[in-house]
Design a protein around this motif. Structure first.
Motif, PDB file in Angstrom:
ATOM      1  N   TYR A 187     -36.020 -16.976  -1.938  1.00 22.85           N
ATOM      2  CA  TYR A 187     -35.067 -17.847  -1.239  1.00 22.85           C
ATOM      3  C   TYR A 187     -33.927 -17.013  -0.680  1.00 22.85           C
ATOM      4  CZ  TYR A 187     -31.084 -20.963  -0.572  1.00 22.85           C
ATOM      5  OH  TYR A 187     -30.001 -21.607  -0.043  1.00 22.85           O
ATOM      6  N   VAL A 188     -33.484 -17.357   0.539  1.00 26.04           N
ATOM      7  CA  VAL A 188     -32.250 -16.808   1.101  1.00 26.04           C
ATOM      8  C   VAL A 188     -31.491 -17.963   1.742  1.00 26.04           C
ATOM      9  CG1 VAL A 188     -33.182 -14.492   1.522  1.00 26.04           C
ATOM     10  CG2 VAL A 188     -33.351 -16.221   3.316  1.00 26.04           C
ATOM     11  N   ASN A 189     -30.151 -17.889   1.707  1.00 25.27           N
ATOM     12  CA  ASN A 189     -29.371 -18.969   2.301  1.00 25.27           C
ATOM     13  C   ASN A 189     -29.091 -18.682   3.777  1.00 25.27           C
ATOM     14  OD1 ASN A 189     -27.467 -16.953   2.099  1.00 25.27           O
ATOM     15  ND2 ASN A 189     -25.872 -18.243   1.232  1.00 25.27           N
ATOM     16  N   ARG A 190     -28.408 -19.604   4.416  1.00 25.26           N
ATOM     17  CA  ARG A 190     -28.162 -19.484   5.853  1.00 25.26           C
ATOM     18  C   ARG A 190     -27.262 -18.297   6.180  1.00 25.26           C
ATOM     19  NH1 ARG A 190     -27.297 -25.869   7.583  1.00 25.26           N
ATOM     20  NH2 ARG A 190     -29.434 -26.540   7.064  1.00 25.26           N
ATOM     21  N   ALA A 191     -26.283 -18.024   5.305  1.00 32.17           N
ATOM     22  CA  ALA A 191     -25.402 -16.871   5.544  1.00 32.17           C
ATOM     23  C   ALA A 191     -26.205 -15.574   5.505  1.00 32.17           C
ATOM     24  CB  ALA A 191     -24.280 -16.841   4.501  1.00 32.17           C
ATOM     25  N   TRP A 192     -27.211 -15.516   4.642  1.00 32.74           N
ATOM     26  CA  TRP A 192     -28.094 -14.333   4.570  1.00 32.74           C
ATOM     27  C   TRP A 192     -28.794 -14.149   5.909  1.00 32.74           C
ATOM     28  CZ3 TRP A 192     -32.627 -11.627   4.406  1.00 32.74           C
ATOM     29  CH2 TRP A 192     -32.746 -10.590   3.469  1.00 32.74           C
ATOM     30  N   GLU A 193     -29.271 -15.259   6.460  1.00 27.72           N
ATOM     31  CA  GLU A 193     -29.974 -15.199   7.743  1.00 27.72           C
ATOM     32  C   GLU A 193     -29.041 -14.756   8.873  1.00 27.72           C
ATOM     33  OE1 GLU A 193     -33.439 -18.529   7.668  1.00 27.72           O
ATOM     34  OE2 GLU A 193     -31.407 -19.308   7.721  1.00 27.72           O
ATOM     35  N   SER A 194     -27.858 -15.380   8.933  1.00 23.61           N
ATOM     36  CA  SER A 194     -26.960 -15.129  10.063  1.00 23.61           C
ATOM     37  C   SER A 194     -26.307 -13.754   9.996  1.00 23.61           C
ATOM     38  CB  SER A 194     -25.868 -16.214  10.111  1.00 23.61           C
ATOM     39  OG  SER A 194     -25.074 -16.187   8.938  1.00 23.61           O
ATOM     40  N   ILE A 195     -25.969 -13.280   8.811  1.00 21.56           N
ATOM     41  CA  ILE A 195     -25.261 -12.000   8.681  1.00 21.56           C
ATOM     42  C   ILE A 195     -26.221 -10.818   8.666  1.00 21.56           C
ATOM     43  CG2 ILE A 195     -23.790 -10.607   7.152  1.00 21.56           C
ATOM     44  CD1 ILE A 195     -22.378 -13.184   6.334  1.00 21.56           C
ATOM     45  N   LEU A 196     -27.341 -10.954   7.956  1.00 18.16           N
ATOM     46  CA  LEU A 196     -28.273  -9.833   7.839  1.00 18.16           C
ATOM     47  C   LEU A 196     -29.400  -9.889   8.868  1.00 18.16           C
ATOM     48  CD1 LEU A 196     -28.499  -9.582   3.955  1.00 18.16           C
ATOM     49  CD2 LEU A 196     -27.104  -8.231   5.523  1.00 18.16           C
ATOM     50  N   GLY A 197     -29.644 -11.064   9.446  1.00 20.32           N
ATOM     51  CA  GLY A 197     -30.562 -11.127  10.581  1.00 20.32           C
ATOM     52  C   GLY A 197     -31.984 -11.556  10.292  1.00 20.32           C
ATOM     53  N   TRP A 198     -32.425 -11.526   9.023  1.00 20.81           N
ATOM     54  CA  TRP A 198     -33.793 -11.954   8.707  1.00 20.81           C
ATOM     55  C   TRP A 198     -33.818 -13.450   8.444  1.00 20.81           C
ATOM     56  CZ3 TRP A 198     -32.223  -7.157   6.661  1.00 20.81           C
ATOM     57  CH2 TRP A 198     -32.998  -6.054   7.068  1.00 20.81           C
ATOM     58  N   ARG A 199     -34.748 -14.138   9.106  1.00 13.37           N
ATOM     59  CA  ARG A 199     -34.898 -15.558   8.865  1.00 13.37           C
ATOM     60  C   ARG A 199     -35.564 -15.795   7.516  1.00 13.37           C
ATOM     61  NH1 ARG A 199     -38.272 -17.445  13.888  1.00 13.37           N
ATOM     62  NH2 ARG A 199     -39.403 -15.589  13.181  1.00 13.37           N
ATOM     63  N   PHE A 200     -35.433 -17.020   7.034  1.00  9.96           N
ATOM     64  CA  PHE A 200     -35.991 -17.389   5.730  1.00  9.96           C
ATOM     65  C   PHE A 200     -37.465 -17.007   5.645  1.00  9.96           C
ATOM     66  CE2 PHE A 200     -38.150 -20.258   2.856  1.00  9.96           C
ATOM     67  CZ  PHE A 200     -37.308 -20.339   1.765  1.00  9.96           C
ATOM     68  N   GLN A 201     -38.258 -17.409   6.656  1.00  7.01           N
ATOM     69  CA  GLN A 201     -39.697 -17.170   6.614  1.00  7.01           C
ATOM     70  C   GLN A 201     -40.043 -15.693   6.748  1.00  7.01           C
ATOM     71  OE1 GLN A 201     -38.032 -19.116   8.712  1.00  7.01           O
ATOM     72  NE2 GLN A 201     -38.833 -19.067  10.810  1.00  7.01           N
ATOM     73  N   ASP A 202     -39.126 -14.899   7.307  1.00  6.05           N
ATOM     74  CA  ASP A 202     -39.363 -13.462   7.435  1.00  6.05           C
ATOM     75  C   ASP A 202     -39.039 -12.714   6.145  1.00  6.05           C
ATOM     76  OD1 ASP A 202     -40.079 -13.777  10.102  1.00  6.05           O
ATOM     77  OD2 ASP A 202     -38.005 -13.614  10.776  1.00  6.05           O
ATOM     78  N   ALA A 203     -38.127 -13.275   5.349  1.00  3.92           N
ATOM     79  CA  ALA A 203     -37.674 -12.591   4.138  1.00  3.92           C
ATOM     80  C   ALA A 203     -38.494 -12.967   2.909  1.00  3.92           C
ATOM     81  CB  ALA A 203     -36.197 -12.900   3.886  1.00  3.92           C
ATOM     82  N   VAL A 204     -38.896 -14.246   2.805  1.00  5.06           N
ATOM     83  CA  VAL A 204     -39.613 -14.716   1.620  1.00  5.06           C
ATOM     84  C   VAL A 204     -40.953 -13.991   1.488  1.00  5.06           C
ATOM     85  CG1 VAL A 204     -40.784 -16.711   0.598  1.00  5.06           C
ATOM     86  CG2 VAL A 204     -38.501 -16.964   1.572  1.00  5.06           C
ATOM     87  N   GLY A 205     -41.218 -13.527   0.254  1.00  2.00           N
ATOM     88  CA  GLY A 205     -42.441 -12.775  -0.009  1.00  2.00           C
ATOM     89  C   GLY A 205     -42.276 -11.283   0.142  1.00  2.00           C
ATOM     90  N   LYS A 206     -41.155 -10.854   0.705  1.00  2.00           N
ATOM     91  CA  LYS A 206     -40.856  -9.424   0.859  1.00  2.00           C
ATOM     92  C   LYS A 206     -39.860  -9.003  -0.227  1.00  2.00           C
ATOM     93  CE  LYS A 206     -42.946  -9.144   4.986  1.00  2.00           C
ATOM     94  NZ  LYS A 206     -42.947 -10.542   5.405  1.00  2.00           N
ATOM     95  N   THR A 207     -39.691  -7.705  -0.361  1.00  2.08           N
ATOM     96  CA  THR A 207     -38.647  -7.174  -1.235  1.00  2.08           C
ATOM     97  C   THR A 207     -37.538  -6.591  -0.370  1.00  2.08           C
ATOM     98  OG1 THR A 207     -39.598  -4.948  -1.364  1.00  2.08           O
ATOM     99  CG2 THR A 207     -40.382  -6.569  -2.969  1.00  2.08           C
ATOM    100  N   ALA A 208     -36.365  -6.419  -0.975  1.00  4.52           N
ATOM    101  CA  ALA A 208     -35.247  -5.832  -0.235  1.00  4.52           C
ATOM    102  C   ALA A 208     -35.607  -4.432   0.259  1.00  4.52           C
ATOM    103  CB  ALA A 208     -34.007  -5.785  -1.125  1.00  4.52           C
ATOM    104  N   THR A 209     -36.385  -3.714  -0.539  1.00  2.69           N
ATOM    105  CA  THR A 209     -36.785  -2.363  -0.152  1.00  2.69           C
ATOM    106  C   THR A 209     -37.743  -2.386   1.039  1.00  2.69           C
ATOM    107  OG1 THR A 209     -36.527  -1.594  -2.436  1.00  2.69           O
ATOM    108  CG2 THR A 209     -37.838  -0.226  -0.966  1.00  2.69           C
ATOM    109  N   SER A 210     -38.733  -3.288   0.999  1.00  2.36           N
ATOM    110  CA  SER A 210     -39.697  -3.353   2.103  1.00  2.36           C
ATOM    111  C   SER A 210     -39.043  -3.822   3.399  1.00  2.36           C
ATOM    112  CB  SER A 210     -40.855  -4.283   1.741  1.00  2.36           C
ATOM    113  OG  SER A 210     -40.410  -5.631   1.604  1.00  2.36           O
ATOM    114  N   LEU A 211     -37.958  -4.607   3.284  1.00  2.00           N
ATOM    115  CA  LEU A 211     -37.225  -5.027   4.476  1.00  2.00           C
ATOM    116  C   LEU A 211     -36.347  -3.907   5.024  1.00  2.00           C
ATOM    117  CD1 LEU A 211     -36.060  -8.642   3.497  1.00  2.00           C
ATOM    118  CD2 LEU A 211     -37.820  -8.024   5.157  1.00  2.00           C
ATOM    119  N   GLY A 212     -36.111  -2.871   4.205  1.00  2.15           N
ATOM    120  CA  GLY A 212     -35.230  -1.784   4.627  1.00  2.15           C
ATOM    121  C   GLY A 212     -33.771  -2.135   4.471  1.00  2.15           C
ATOM    122  N   LEU A 213     -33.480  -3.046   3.530  1.00  5.97           N
ATOM    123  CA  LEU A 213     -32.098  -3.511   3.356  1.00  5.97           C
ATOM    124  C   LEU A 213     -31.202  -2.427   2.765  1.00  5.97           C
ATOM    125  CD1 LEU A 213     -30.296  -6.081   3.576  1.00  5.97           C
ATOM    126  CD2 LEU A 213     -30.857  -6.528   1.182  1.00  5.97           C
TER     127      LEU A 213
END
Length: 227
Positions: A82-108
């Motif tokens: 789960y990610v909230n709307r602020a996560w989406e707007s500030i970091l740029g990944w949408r909910f469906q793009d982030a769920v199922g991934k890890t912070a490392t695989s996203l390159g966060l």
């Protein structure tokens, strides 16, 4: 004799039929019991799923109010759930793009050493509080954040809740303030040096005037004596 044999065969057939009926009834009873157990299990799972959906819905409503990026991830795999709307707007990944991934695989994580420091603190203390780290948004921009994390058990799932308070704007403002202070201090120093030079020049001019005045007085005295 033939009647006796026929009767025996008939009795055996009847017994076999009764035995088959008994076995079938036993199997039916077991199947009925299994079916009841299965129905109860399905009902229990459905109730849990409904409770989980309600809990997730309530959490999502609360999470979306928070102006800071918030995420829930599986404690063992690290996969985001789960990610909230602020996560989406500030970091740029949408909910469906982030769920199922890890912070490392996203390159966060921008700095692997900071990710390790975060993991070590969480492992040692069971939580993380206000750890300043740099993360990389989806567009490649770097953001300084204050990261806090804690354990969260939700409907039997072991999760990690992470909140990132964006310090980028504060840092920019602080840098501007520091730059302004440095500029003001430089101006004050330059003005101080200018005043010192002006005072020195005035002192020199005053000394020259005083010396000329003394010479003039002396000349007048000599002139008066000569007259």
């Amino acid at each position: 004799m033939a009647q006796t044999v026929s009767l025996a065969v008939l009795l055996v057939a009847v017994l076999a039929l009764v035995l088959a009926m008994v076995r079938r009834q036993a199997q039916t009873s077991r199947l009925t019991a299994l079916n009841r157990q299965l129905s109860a299990t399905v009902a229990d799972l459905s109730a849990r799923e409904a409770q989980l959906s309600q809990a997730e819905s309530r959490f999502a409503k609360v999470g979306d109010i928070l102006p800071a990026p918030l995420s829930l991830s599986d404690r063992h795999s690290g996969e985001i759930v789960y990610v909230n709307r602020a996560w989406e707007s500030i970091l740029g990944w949408r909910f469906q793009d982030a769920v199922g991934k890890t912070a490392t695989s996203l390159g966060l994580w921008q700095d692997p050493s900071q990710r390790q420091a975060f993991a070590d603190e969480f492992k040692t203390k069971g939580c993380v509080r206000n750890l300043e780290v740099r993360v990389q948004a989806r567009d490649g921009s770097s953001r300084l954040v204050s990261a806090s994390a804690d354990n969260l058990d939700q409907a039997g799932r072991h999760l990690t809740m992470t909140v990132l308070f964006d310090l980028t704007e504060r840092t920019v403002i602080e840098e501007k303030v520091h730059a302004l202070n440095a500029e003001l201090e430089a101006r004050v120093e330059r003005r101080t040096q200018e005043l010192k030079r002006t005072n020195a020049e005035l002192s020199q001019a005053l000394s020259t005037l005083q010396h000329a005045q003394k010479e003039l007085v002396q000349s007048e005295k000599l002139a008066a004596l000569g007259g």
